[in-house]
Design a protein around this motif. Structure first.
Motif: not given
Length: 309
Positions: A212-216, A220-221, A289-291, A298-299
């Motif tokens: 959940k934290v990661r998804q948030q 956000g990113e 993003s590099k993430d 985003l692609k």
């Protein structure tokens, strides 16, 4: 050869006789006879005698030459006969020597066959004696084995009975122990499964919280980079008052380094869409993003572009 010489001499004598006859009995013509009556005798007879003398020498020379040839031929024939006799004698000696060698080999072969036959007979006799001795030994060994097997069978039967009793006792004790161990194992497995389930539940809760934290964070990113992309497009967007209050939806595909690989309109005002696509192409590359998780969202994005006045 002598007969041929005699024939040649007789032939020459006949030739000489013919010459003399023609010289002695030559009759001149009548006119010549008249003239010669008052003259000296003609020298034709002397010439004939001289011719006969010369021919006699030639005959003797011819006889001598023929004699020499005959002697040479006789010597050659004698030599040829001696050579033939010598070769025949050598061949006879070789045949005799070969016959002696063959006879010697035949004698040796017969002696060898006799020696082999004697050795085979002795070997056969030895084998027969050995077979008899072996048969006696086998019989004695068989009797011994039968006695040993009988004793062993009795001992095995007694031992089998003892082992059967021992196995029955061991089986009963083992079954009791196995039943006890199965009960203990079942209880241990139940407790272990309960602990594992509690641990799995705890890990699942923790993983869900982290996800959940990661998804948030990813959301956000993604929103942040969408805003950056929109800002870059607005920088290159050429506005017109006719576009006020209008918009266009775009689909943009990006490479891992932000390179625009494709841009197309999804619908909207034609002027706004053309200006928006032109602005994207002018940008060439857009912020990404590099993430990896962020870039995956985003692609291939859809944006609504509206000119800002």
């Amino acid at each position: 050869m002598g007969a041929s010489i005699i024939k040649s001499v007789l032939l020459h004598l006949l030739i000489i006789g013919g010459i003399i006859g023609s010289a002695s009995f030559h009759m001149p013509s009548p006119k010549v006879l008249e003239v010669t009556l008052n003259r000296e005798p003609m020298p034709e007879a002397d010439n004939a005698v001289a011719a006969v003398t010369v021919d006699q020498k030639m005959v003797e020379q011819k006889i001598a030459e023929l004699k020499r040839k005959e002697d040479a031929q006789k010597r050659a024939e004698d030599k040829r006969i001696r050579d033939l006799e010598r070769r025949a004698n050598d061949a006879r000696k070789q045949r005799e020597e070969e016959a002696r060698r063959i006879k010697k080999l035949e004698n040796e072969r017969r002696a060898k066959e006799k020696e082999t036959a004697q050795a085979q007979a002795q070997a056969k006799k030895a084998r027969e004696i050995e077979q008899k001795e072996r048969a006696k030994a086998l019989q004695a060994e068989k009797q011994k084995e039968e006695a040993e097997q009988a004793a062993k069978a009795a001992a095995d039967k007694r031992k089998a009975e003892e082992e059967a009793l021992k196995k029955a006792e061991e089986q009963r004790a083992r079954e009791e122990q196995e039943a006890k161990e199965r009960a203990e194992a079942a209880e241990e497995a139940r407790l272990k499964a309960l602990q594992e389930q509690m641990l799995q539940d705890q890990l699942a809760k923790e993983q869900a919280a982290r996800n959940k934290v990661r998804q948030q964070q990813v959301v956000g990113e993604v929103e942040k980079f969408k805003a950056l992309i929109m800002a870059r497009i607005q920088q290159n967007f050429l506005k017109d008052v006719k576009m006020k209050g209008k918009e266009c939806r775009l689909n943009i595909r990006l490479g891992f380094n932000g390179l625009v690989t494709q841009v197309k309109s999804l619908g909207g005002d034609t002027l706004v869409c053309e200006a928006a696509m032109r602005a994207v192409r002018m940008a060439d590359t857009l912020p990404v993003s590099k993430d990896r998780d962020v870039f995956e969202q985003l692609k291939n994005i859809n944006l609504t572009i509206a000119p800002q006045f």
